[in-house]
Enzyme design. Structure first.
Site, PDB file in Angstrom:
ATOM      1  N   HIS A   1       2.342  -1.032   2.928  1.00 28.19           N
ATOM      2  CA  HIS A   1       3.268   0.230   2.471  1.00 28.19           C
ATOM      3  C   HIS A   1       2.932   1.359   3.192  1.00 28.19           C
ATOM      4  O   HIS A   1       1.797   1.760   3.573  1.00 28.19           O
ATOM      5  CB  HIS A   1       2.742   0.496   0.911  1.00 28.19           C
ATOM      6  CG  HIS A   1       3.176   1.812   0.582  1.00 28.19           C
ATOM      7  ND1 HIS A   1       2.271   2.995   0.010  1.00 28.19           N
ATOM      8  CD2 HIS A   1       4.321   2.144   0.156  1.00 28.19           C
ATOM      9  CE1 HIS A   1       3.005   3.854  -0.371  1.00 28.19           C
ATOM     10  NE2 HIS A   1       4.270   3.484  -0.431  1.00 28.19           N
ATOM     11  N   SER A   2       4.005   2.128   3.473  1.00 28.67           N
ATOM     12  CA  SER A   2       3.722   3.397   4.395  1.00 28.67           C
ATOM     13  C   SER A   2       2.991   3.122   5.809  1.00 28.67           C
ATOM     14  O   SER A   2       3.351   2.127   6.448  1.00 28.67           O
ATOM     15  CB  SER A   2       3.105   4.279   3.285  1.00 28.67           C
ATOM     16  OG  SER A   2       3.127   5.742   4.012  1.00 28.67           O
ATOM     17  N   TYR A   3       2.037   3.772   5.871  1.00 33.29           N
ATOM     18  CA  TYR A   3       1.443   3.526   7.026  1.00 33.29           C
ATOM     19  C   TYR A   3       0.736   2.119   7.304  1.00 33.29           C
ATOM     20  O   TYR A   3       0.672   1.573   8.299  1.00 33.29           O
ATOM     21  CB  TYR A   3       0.145   4.305   7.482  1.00 33.29           C
ATOM     22  CG  TYR A   3      -1.134   4.046   8.274  1.00 33.29           C
ATOM     23  CD1 TYR A   3      -0.742   3.827   9.722  1.00 33.29           C
ATOM     24  CD2 TYR A   3      -2.181   3.566   7.746  1.00 33.29           C
ATOM     25  CE1 TYR A   3      -1.707   3.675  10.470  1.00 33.29           C
ATOM     26  CE2 TYR A   3      -3.164   2.966   8.692  1.00 33.29           C
ATOM     27  CZ  TYR A   3      -3.055   3.097  10.141  1.00 33.29           C
ATOM     28  OH  TYR A   3      -3.938   2.555  10.985  1.00 33.29           O
TER      29      TYR A   3
END
Length: 233
Positions: free
Chosen positions: A75-77
C-alpha cells in the site's frame, strides 16, 4: 487457505492492517504484517541511512518465512519494497502481487525522481528534521474526514526516513512487468488524486486495474470490500 503478506506505507507499521488482517483471518487465511525498518514498532531503529534495500529485505524475508505461496499486497510507499521483493529469490513464492493506491517503481529511478510533486510535499514535512525524516502527512491529505480514523492514524504514525524515497529502485532488480507468470493487480482508491495517473501505466503494462470508492486508507474503513478485491484479484 491463502497466505497474505501485507506491506504498509510511509509513517505506518503492521498496526495499520488490523481491520483487513482480521477480516482475512475470519475467512481462514493466514496473514503476515511485517514492519519496515525504522517505522512503527521498529521506530527505535530509525536512522538517516536506512536504505530501500533494507525495506526490500524485510518484505523478502517475510515472504520466505511463510514457506508457502503468497499473495503480496503493498500500500502507498509499501508498493515499492513489495515490487522489489518479488524480483528477489524469495519472490518465486509470490503467486500474485496486489498494489493498493501506491507507487509503481522504475528501475534506476527513485520515488522522488518519478514524483517530484511528492518530493516537494515531503521536503516541507522533513524541514523540521534537517531533511532527514518527514513528519506524518495530515489525514486530510488522504481524503480522510472521519475524526476517529484521523486521530488513530495521527497518534500511531512515526517519522519516515527520506533516504528510502531518494534511493533509486535497484537497477539490478527487474521491473515487475518483466517477471514471468506473475499476476499483478492495481487497486486505486478514488477518494484522492494521489495516484490518479496510475491507471494509464497499469493498463499499458497489461495488469488488472480496479477502483474502490474510498480514501487512501480504504482498507481500514472498508476491510470486507478490500478483502474481496485482493481475494479475487
Amino acid at each position: 487457505m491463502t497466505t497474505y503478506v501485507l506491506v504498509h506505507g510511509s509513517w505506518g507499521g503492521g498496526w495499520v492492517w488490523r481491520a483487513l488482517a482480521e477480516e482475512l483471518e475470519r475467512s481462514g487465511h493466514r496473514v503476515l504484517v511485517p514492519t519496515l525498518t525504522g517505522l512503527g514498532s521498529d521506530a527505535s531503529n530509525l536512522r538517516p541511512d536506512i536504505t530501500l534495500d533494507d525495506h526490500i529485505r524485510v518484505v523478502a524475508d517475510s515472504v520466505a518465512e511463510t514457506g508457502d505461496e503468497v499473495i503480496l499486497v503493498g500500500h502507498s510507499y509499501g508498493t515499492v519494497p513489495a515490487c522489489g521483493a518479488v524480483a528477489t529469490a524469495a519472490g518465486r513464492a509470490v503467486r500474485q502481487l496486489v498494489l493498493l493506491d501506491g507507487f509503481i517503481p522504475t528501475p534506476g529511478r527513485s520515488v522522488f525522481d518519478d514524483r517530484p510533486d511528492v518530493a516537494d510535499i515531503l521536503a516541507a514535512l522533513a524541514a523540521p528534521h534537517g531533511g532527514l525524516y518527514a513528519e506524518p502527512a495530515p489525514p486530510s491529505a488522504y481524503g480522510i474526514d472521519d475524526a476517529e480514523i484521523a486521530d488513530w492514524l495521527t497518534e500511531a504514525s512515526t517519522l519516515m526516513p527520506m533516504s528510502v524515497l531518494r534511493q533509486p529502485f535497484p537497477s539490478s532488480l527487474r521491473s515487475v512487468d518483466e517477471l514471468d507468470d506473475l499476476d499483478v493487480t492495481y487497486v486505486r482508491f478514488t477518494g484522492t488524486d494521489l495516484f490518479l495517473s496510475a491507471e494509464e501505466t497499469v493498463r499499458a503494462r497489461g495488469w488488472a486495474f480496479e477502483e474502490v470508492d474510498g480514501h487512501h486508507f480504504a482498507f481500514v474503513t472498508q476491510p470486507r470490500t478490500i478483502a474481496a478485491k485482493i481475494s479475487i484479484a
